[in-house]
Design an enzyme around this catalytic site. Structure first.
Site, PDB file in Angstrom:
ATOM      1  N   ASP A  10       0.856  -1.189   0.000  1.00  0.00           N
ATOM      2  CA  ASP A  10       0.000   0.000   0.000  1.00  0.00           C
ATOM      3  C   ASP A  10       0.888   1.234   0.000  1.00  0.00           C
ATOM      4  O   ASP A  10       1.713   1.423   0.898  1.00  0.00           O
ATOM      5  CB  ASP A  10      -0.891  -0.016   1.254  1.00  0.00           C
ATOM      6  CG  ASP A  10      -2.099   0.899   1.120  1.00  0.00           C
ATOM      7  OD1 ASP A  10      -2.155   1.656   0.153  1.00  0.00           O
ATOM      8  OD2 ASP A  10      -2.974   0.847   2.001  1.00  0.00           O
ATOM      9  N   ASP A 105      -3.068   2.522  -5.796  1.00  0.00           N
ATOM     10  CA  ASP A 105      -1.991   2.537  -4.816  1.00  0.00           C
ATOM     11  C   ASP A 105      -1.891   1.293  -3.934  1.00  0.00           C
ATOM     12  O   ASP A 105      -1.143   1.303  -2.956  1.00  0.00           O
ATOM     13  CB  ASP A 105      -2.141   3.771  -3.912  1.00  0.00           C
ATOM     14  CG  ASP A 105      -3.500   3.865  -3.246  1.00  0.00           C
ATOM     15  OD1 ASP A 105      -4.349   2.990  -3.488  1.00  0.00           O
ATOM     16  OD2 ASP A 105      -3.708   4.814  -2.465  1.00  0.00           O
ATOM     17  N   GLU A 106      -2.610   0.221  -4.267  1.00  0.00           N
ATOM     18  CA  GLU A 106      -2.487  -0.974  -3.436  1.00  0.00           C
ATOM     19  C   GLU A 106      -2.720  -2.237  -4.251  1.00  0.00           C
ATOM     20  O   GLU A 106      -3.455  -2.243  -5.233  1.00  0.00           O
ATOM     21  CB  GLU A 106      -3.449  -0.931  -2.247  1.00  0.00           C
ATOM     22  CG  GLU A 106      -4.909  -0.867  -2.604  1.00  0.00           C
ATOM     23  CD  GLU A 106      -5.820  -0.946  -1.385  1.00  0.00           C
ATOM     24  OE1 GLU A 106      -5.517  -1.713  -0.442  1.00  0.00           O
ATOM     25  OE2 GLU A 106      -6.849  -0.258  -1.395  1.00  0.00           O
TER      26      GLU A 106
END
Length: 453
Positions: A10, A105-106
């Protein structure tokens, strides 16, 4: 399954971190990314801003009030985030070929070489992965590891900011049992309320139920699945995700809306919600759709297609606002939705957003109610705009008005740059491609050549 290790990577405060990366003056400062208007919402907040209580999805006016004068508020630059995300996960895929990317973003990964590894070996792998991402992109990731997706995601949250957390088998139940039930994957506000009414506040209390009790409370399908997760049983495989064809958000109103002004008030937060989802998805959208469900349950939809796919908030939200229909003409409205489709990685950030919006408005049906552009869109220069100067290079607008524009000339590679105040119409200063602020010319050229092939 006892030998597997699932990782959850993350990126830390991703939107704000990209702004701090590409605009070095902002490093260490409280940065808020999101809508600048009266109904704007925070899409991302740096850790320096979070210290004051600011967070994603908070109304921007509230976040600004919490942070106070030090706050730096910037509009999102989806094209920059998209390219940064792409490089991050290309770097990760070099080490973990199969990724289940959840958003910008993860992502989850399940490295084959970690099957049967010790917690110490997993820790070393995760630390090396984070170093590789930092070296390649300049961005910081936190990584969690455990026996399944649930534990890995919880672990990455514990690792933040800028860390690694490996949860061994022996500590999984201890970690899970003390968590609020809302932290369990799949439990939303409704399920949480049901459990709370019965005095079930923690994951451990949910785990102590029987399968039959969980099914009775949460449903025959969801109940047993959540009960297994509460007991630490998570055998879901990591697999590549199919990309969504549309991203949307909608809201049903307790009282039907009967005026166009009411719809205009409500479409702001609904559009912001859909826009945040679009940013996290990482693609640009070309088509905007508004959905109106009337009191008689019939549904009307209207769409507009932009000249190119974009993540420009002004273009997308303005298009949605212009698609509304007057309840005085169509009847009371009980549900309003905003959707983005025509999704693609090939996005373009307009260099002339005010002209594009004018063109869009002129192409909409005559029955569509037109609204004047907000001052932030109509102005020659907006805070956060990327510019280029013949002599000073790439920069971004820190302030504008009264015939002048203040620009900070800097990029990722330059370090904190010079600031200059120039006449707004000064020769030699033009709008620039925001992606240039990343200062990755070779990578950008290769990525665009790949997209065009």
């Amino acid at each position: 399954m006892d030998a597997r290790w699932v990782l959850h990577l993350d990126m830390d405060a991703f939107f704000a971190s990209v702004e701090q990366l590409t605009r070095p003056t902002l490093r260490g400062r409280p940065v808020l990314v999101g809508g600048l208007g009266g109904r704007g919402v925070v899409a991302g907040a740096s850790y320096e801003a979070r210290v004051f209580g600011a967070r994603s999805a908070m109304p921007m006016h509230q976040a600004r009030r919490l942070v106070g004068a030090p706050a730096v508020v910037l509009p999102p630059r989806g094209g920059v985030y998209g390219l940064a995300s792409r490089r991050v996960f290309e770097t990760v895929r070099d080490q973990i070929p199969v990724l289940e990317q959840l958003s910008f973003d993860e992502a989850f990964g399940e490295p084959v070489e970690l099957v049967g590894a010790s917690a110490e070996e997993v820790l070393e792998f995760c630390q090396a992965l984070r170093r590789r991402v930092l070296e390649e992109t300049g961005l910081v990731a936190s990584v969690g590891a455990g026996s399944g997706k649930q534990i890995a995601k919880i672990a990455s949250g514990l690792a933040k900011p800028d860390g690694v957390r490996v949860v061994g088998r022996a500590e999984e139940r201890l970690l899970l049992d003390g968590l609020p039930v809302r932290r369990l994957w799949g439990i939303g506000p409704v399920a949480e309320e049901k459990l709370h009414r019965l005095g079930i506040l923690t994951v451990g209390q949910l785990a102590a139920l029987t399968d039959a009790e969980a099914a009775d409370i949460l449903g025959a399908t969801l109940g047993p699945a959540l009960h297994r997760l509460a007991r630490g049983i998570d055998d879901r495989r990591v697999a590549e995700r199919a990309e969504a064809k549309q991203i949307s958000a909608e809201s049903t109103f307790a009282v039907d809306l009967t005026t166009l002004e009411q719809l205009r008030t409500e479409i702001g937060p609904i559009g912001e919600h859909a826009y945040r989802r679009l940013l996290r998805d990482g693609r640009g959208a070309r088509t905007v759709t508004v959905k109106l469900k009337k009191a008689d349950m019939s549904v009307l939809t209207r769409s507009a297609t932009l000249p190119y796919p974009t993540t420009d908030a002004a273009a997308l939200t303005a298009a949605a606002g212009r698609l509304l229909l007057d309840p005085q003409e169509i009847g009371p409205v009980r549900l309003l939705g905003v959707g983005f489709s025509g999704l693609t990685d090939a996005r373009q950030e307009s260099l002339f957003p005010d002209l594009d919006l004018a063109d869009l408005a002129s192409n909409l049906p005559e029955s569509t109610a037109a609204e004047p552009l907000s001052s932030s869109v109509a102005a020659s220069w907006r805070i956060g705009d990327d510019v280029s100067h013949d002599e000073l290079g790439h920069g971004w607008v820190q302030g504008a008005g009264h015939g002048v524009v203040t620009v900070r000339f800097e990029t990722r590679a330059s370090g904190p740059g010079l600031v200059r105040t120039l006449p707004a119409e000064a020769p030699g200063i033009v709008r620039a491609d925001p992606v240039a602020s990343l200062d990755w010319p070779d990578y950008v050229a290769a990525a665009r050549a790949h997209d065009e092939a």
